[in-house]
Design a protein around this motif. Structure first.
Motif, short mmCIF file in Angstrom:
data_model
loop_
_atom_site.label_atom_id
_atom_site.label_comp_id
_atom_site.label_asym_id
_atom_site.label_seq_id
_atom_site.Cartn_x
_atom_site.Cartn_y
_atom_site.Cartn_z
N ALA A 286 10.43 -12.45 8.33
CA ALA A 286 10.28 -11.33 7.38
C ALA A 286 10.83 -10.02 7.96
CB ALA A 286 8.81 -11.15 7.02
N GLY B 60 7.99 -6.07 4.44
CA GLY B 60 7.82 -6.86 5.65
C GLY B 60 6.35 -7.08 5.93
N LEU C 119 10.54 -0.60 3.28
CA LEU C 119 9.13 -0.77 3.65
C LEU C 119 8.73 -2.24 3.73
CD1 LEU C 119 7.39 1.82 1.24
CD2 LEU C 119 8.32 2.24 3.52
N LEU D 37 13.13 -11.06 1.21
CA LEU D 37 14.19 -10.48 2.06
C LEU D 37 15.09 -11.57 2.63
CD1 LEU D 37 12.08 -7.87 4.11
CD2 LEU D 37 13.88 -7.31 2.44
N PHE E 124 11.58 -3.39 -5.27
CA PHE E 124 11.86 -4.73 -4.71
C PHE E 124 10.64 -5.17 -3.93
CE2 PHE E 124 13.29 -7.60 -1.40
CZ PHE E 124 14.40 -8.26 -1.90
N CYS F 145 -0.61 5.67 7.33
CA CYS F 145 -0.45 6.34 6.03
C CYS F 145 -1.35 5.68 4.99
CB CYS F 145 1.01 6.30 5.57
SG CYS F 145 1.26 7.34 4.10
N GLY G 108 0.82 -1.21 0.00
CA GLY G 108 0.00 0.00 0.00
C GLY G 108 0.85 1.26 0.00
N LEU G 109 1.77 1.35 0.95
CA LEU G 109 2.61 2.54 1.06
C LEU G 109 3.60 2.60 -0.12
CD1 LEU G 109 3.31 4.94 2.79
CD2 LEU G 109 4.54 3.43 4.35
N GLY G 110 4.12 1.44 -0.50
CA GLY G 110 5.04 1.40 -1.63
C GLY G 110 4.37 1.92 -2.90
N SER H 226 7.20 1.94 13.24
CA SER H 226 5.74 2.07 13.41
C SER H 226 5.41 2.60 14.79
CB SER H 226 5.09 0.70 13.22
OG SER H 226 3.73 0.75 13.60
N GLY I 154 2.45 6.63 11.63
CA GLY I 154 1.13 6.47 12.25
C GLY I 154 0.27 5.62 11.34
N SER J 275 3.11 -6.21 7.78
CA SER J 275 2.74 -4.88 8.26
C SER J 275 1.64 -4.90 9.33
CB SER J 275 2.30 -4.01 7.08
OG SER J 275 1.21 -4.61 6.41
P1 NAI Z 1 1.85 -3.72 2.99
O1 NAI Z 1 1.57 -4.97 3.74
O2 NAI Z 1 0.79 -3.17 2.10
O3 NAI Z 1 3.18 -3.87 2.14
C1 NAI Z 1 4.29 -4.60 2.58
C2 NAI Z 1 4.98 -5.17 1.36
O4 NAI Z 1 6.12 -5.91 1.82
C3 NAI Z 1 4.11 -6.11 0.55
O5 NAI Z 1 4.05 -5.73 -0.80
C4 NAI Z 1 4.77 -7.48 0.72
O6 NAI Z 1 4.69 -8.30 -0.44
C5 NAI Z 1 6.21 -7.08 1.02
N1 NAI Z 1 6.89 -8.13 1.79
C6 NAI Z 1 6.42 -8.78 2.88
N2 NAI Z 1 7.30 -9.71 3.27
C7 NAI Z 1 8.34 -9.65 2.41
C8 NAI Z 1 9.55 -10.38 2.29
N3 NAI Z 1 9.87 -11.37 3.13
N4 NAI Z 1 10.39 -10.07 1.27
C9 NAI Z 1 10.07 -9.07 0.38
N5 NAI Z 1 8.93 -8.35 0.45
C10 NAI Z 1 8.08 -8.64 1.46
O7 NAI Z 1 2.24 -2.63 4.10
P2 NAI Z 1 2.26 -1.06 3.97
O8 NAI Z 1 1.04 -0.51 4.60
O9 NAI Z 1 2.59 -0.67 2.58
O10 NAI Z 1 3.48 -0.69 4.93
C11 NAI Z 1 4.79 -0.62 4.43
C12 NAI Z 1 5.76 -0.59 5.61
O11 NAI Z 1 5.48 0.52 6.44
C13 NAI Z 1 5.69 -1.82 6.49
O12 NAI Z 1 7.00 -2.13 6.95
C14 NAI Z 1 4.84 -1.39 7.64
O13 NAI Z 1 5.14 -2.12 8.81
C15 NAI Z 1 5.23 0.07 7.77
N6 NAI Z 1 4.16 0.87 8.33
C16 NAI Z 1 3.07 1.19 7.56
C17 NAI Z 1 2.06 1.95 8.09
C18 NAI Z 1 0.91 2.39 7.25
O14 NAI Z 1 0.11 3.15 7.77
N7 NAI Z 1 0.79 1.97 6.00
C19 NAI Z 1 2.10 2.40 9.50
C20 NAI Z 1 3.29 2.03 10.19
C21 NAI Z 1 4.28 1.30 9.61
#
Ligand code: NAI
Ligand code: 15L
Length: 269
Positions: free
Chosen positions: A84, A71, A69, A50, A34, A168, A15-17, A109, A166, A73
């Protein structure tokens, strides 16, 4: 430090990516993508885990900085989080060290401090040096990531900005998020500041917009040059009408981590 140009964006399919893929090129960055899963319309993206140290080393080779980003989430089993988020982040820092990458922006986070009581209106904002109080194995992995960043700064001189994000998302979807929302545009501003500020060593910042109902202190983020432009308050009327004001006695509302402090977590939040 010369201005970074080529950035490795891990978790680029998430999502954030996805939001950052849309916003960061306007700052002049070239993104190398990546993720564990392929990204539609991005044939050049690196699809790898990873856990794959060779792939990571190749991925970081030649980049000026990394936004990490990737991992899990949300909360998951300890074994999944270990692989992860904990081992994965270690593998990333090792690859950076081996390939000479000097700057990382780490997606920490608010759940690293999730058991911290949320301040009531008029109470002091939460500083970045508040003791960490993870609310989940997920939050614990972010706490680990911040310590790992400090270790690699002290031992290897790799600089990190750990951003305790927080929420995003395009819009806040709960009353809690009115306090912790980071608009995607402010997210890009903050990442840009974290990539370009000089001499950050290891700096911890909170990642949110300039919300009227803010819970934490943005001064370390502002010191990097971050100037948030958004305020979640424009969504307040609609969200309060739908959900009501936060119940002051509900544990899911009284702590920073919100629903993550309940077992099981309350979804949706
Ligand atoms: P998300 O779950 O939508 O995206 C995470 C991405 O990491 C996914 O595309 C997934 O395929 C990839 N991923 C997971 N395990 C992996 C691995 N072993 N190797 C390679 N890729 C892997 O999460 P989101 O919302 O985009 O968050 C991105 C980062 O920001 C995360 O680390 C999350 O913990 C952190 N975060 C996000 C917040 C938010 O509000 N969106 C709030 C606080 C932290
Ligand atoms: C996080 O750390 C999660 O990655 C994100 O999905 C949201 O749950 C956010 O925190 C939050 O606290 O709202």
């Amino acid at each position: 430090m010369p201005a970074p140009r080529t950035i490795l964006l891990t978790g680029a399919a998430g999502g954030l990516g996805t939001l950052m893929r849309g916003l960061l090129p306007a700052y002049g960055y070239e993104l190398r993508l990546f993720d564990l899963v392929p990204i539609e319309g991005e044939p050049g993206a690196i699809t790898a885990d990873l856990a794959d140290r060779e792939a990571l080393r190749e991925a970081v080779r030649g980049v000026d900085a990394i936004i990490h980003l990737a991992g899990i989430s949300l909360e998951a089993s300890f074994d999944k989080i270990l692989r992860a988020n904990i081992e994965g982040t270690y593998n990333l820092y090792e690859a950076a060290r081996e390939e000479g990458v000097r700057r990382i922006v780490f997606a920490s986070s608010n759940h690293a401090i999730g058991w911290t009581p949320a301040p009531a209106a008029g109470e002091p904002l939460i500083p970045v040096d508040t003791p960490r109080r993870p609310d989940t194995f997920y939050g614990l992995s972010k706490s680990f990531g911040e310590d790992l960043a400090q270790l690699y700064q002290d031992q290897h001189g790799i600089e990190t900005v750990s951003v305790r994000i927080g929420s995003c998302f395009r819009e806040p979807t709960s009353v809690r998020m009115l306090s912790v929302w980071l608009s995607p545009e402010d997210g890009a501003r903050l990442f840009h500041a974290a990539l370009t500020a000089p001499d950050v060593a290891h700096t911890v910042v909170y990642g949110s917009s300039a919300n009227t109902r803010l819970w934490w202190d943005l001064s370390t983020a502002r010191a990097l040059g971050y100037e948030p432009q958004d305020d979640s308050e424009r969504f307040a009327q609609k969200l309060v009408a739908e959900f009501g004001e936060l119940d002051p006695d509900d544990p899911a509302q009284t702590h920073v981590g919100g629903p993550f402090v309940t077992d099981p977590p309350i979804w949706p939040y």
